[in-house]
Write a protein that holds these residues in place. Structure first.
Motif, PDB file in Angstrom:
ATOM      1  N   UNK A   1      31.727  20.409  26.261  1.00 61.48           N
ATOM      2  CA  UNK A   1      31.619  21.298  27.208  1.00 61.48           C
ATOM      3  C   UNK A   1      31.498  22.909  26.873  1.00 61.48           C
ATOM      4  N   UNK A   2      31.983  23.047  25.689  1.00 58.39           N
ATOM      5  CA  UNK A   2      31.941  24.492  25.043  1.00 58.39           C
ATOM      6  C   UNK A   2      30.375  24.545  24.659  1.00 58.39           C
ATOM      7  N   UNK A   3      29.903  23.670  23.748  1.00 59.61           N
ATOM      8  CA  UNK A   3      28.500  23.797  23.283  1.00 59.61           C
ATOM      9  C   UNK A   3      27.560  23.846  24.552  1.00 59.61           C
ATOM     10  N   UNK A   4      27.782  23.029  25.571  1.00 59.26           N
ATOM     11  CA  UNK A   4      26.681  23.047  26.532  1.00 59.26           C
ATOM     12  C   UNK A   4      26.754  24.146  27.282  1.00 59.26           C
ATOM     13  N   UNK A   5      27.831  24.939  27.537  1.00 53.83           N
ATOM     14  CA  UNK A   5      27.905  26.217  28.270  1.00 53.83           C
ATOM     15  C   UNK A   5      27.128  27.218  27.477  1.00 53.83           C
ATOM     16  N   UNK A   6      27.321  27.275  26.303  1.00 56.21           N
ATOM     17  CA  UNK A   6      26.738  28.185  25.322  1.00 56.21           C
ATOM     18  C   UNK A   6      25.202  27.790  25.512  1.00 56.21           C
TER      19      UNK A   6
END
Length: 242
Positions: free
Chosen positions: A18-23
């Motif tokens: 989730x964190x990587x995709x948001x970035x």
């Protein structure tokens, strides 16, 4: 081939994804603003302490790829430095970025290469974010196994290929025994001669030359000139024929 791995379970992987995709899907303006603030903070920190290697890497990437989301994505990655003779294996669906220096890369058959940062080429962010494994691992550094004088053998944990590094001293002759599969030889440095049963005469070999060698063919390598001749052989993994 083992890796040092921390597996915090599906919840940890889901959070990381989730964190990587948001970035990676953030707007260009948001990415640019975040990079500007990060660089400013690191410049300030550098005046009162020595920056970590990862922080120095971010500054270096920002100079090369201004405003690129890959500058921030690097904080999610392991930062690995290889010395001459060292190698690492990267499994499928694992993100990686080559930064500097010289190396060879041998790649198994693939129907795609997905890019998302640190490149001027087409970026397919959605596909990348959906295909990654999100394992938290640090790759084991491989140093190869000596199989004969001047030859080191690197074997990844799959059947597609294996790699040999041949470092032939000036004036020496190195004989590579026949193997059951075809091979490709790449000359990286130096010059010399390559002899094989499939060649009527020896072929001169120099930096950048590539030779295809059929299966069950003995190869003789000799170096000429004042420096070592360094070659790499890529062939079908011997495990396939076991």
């Amino acid at each position: 081939m083992s890796t040092k791995e921390y597996d915090g379970g599906n919840e940890v992987k889901s959070t990381l994804q989730s964190a990587f995709a948001k970035l990676m899907t953030a707007s260009k303006d948001a990415v640019s603003e975040a990079i500007t603030k990060l660089i400013s903070r690191l410049d300030t920190k550098s005046k009162i302490r020595t920056l970590t290697e990862k922080e120095q890497l971010v500054l270096s990437l920002e100079r090369q790829y201004q405003g690129d989301v890959g500058v921030l994505a690097a904080l999610f990655f392991n930062y690995v430095k290889l010395s001459p003779g060292e190698a690492l294996y990267i499994g499928s669906n694992e993100p990686h970025a080559y930064l500097s220096g010289e190396c060879i890369e041998c790649m198994a058959t693939s129907d795609n290469v997905v890019r998302a940062g640190l490149t001027p080429k087409y970026r397919d962010v959605q596909t990348l974010c959906s295909m990654l494994t999100y394992k938290q691992i640090f790759p084991e550094i491989l140093r190869g196994v000596p199989v004969q004088p001047y030859v080191r053998h690197y074997t990844p944990p799959f059947e597609e290929f294996e790699v040999d590094c041949c470092l032939v001293p000036p004036g020496e002759l190195v004989v590579i025994s026949p193997v059951p599969g075809p091979s490709i030889f790449l000359v990286m440095t130096g010059e010399g001669e390559v002899q094989a049963d499939s060649m009527s005469d020896g072929e001169n070999a120099k930096n950048g030359d590539v030779f295809f060698v059929p299966a069950y063919t003995e190869i003789k390598l000799s170096a000429c000139g004042p420096e070592f001749m360094q070659l790499y052989r890529a062939g079908v993994n011997s495990r396939f024929f076991s």
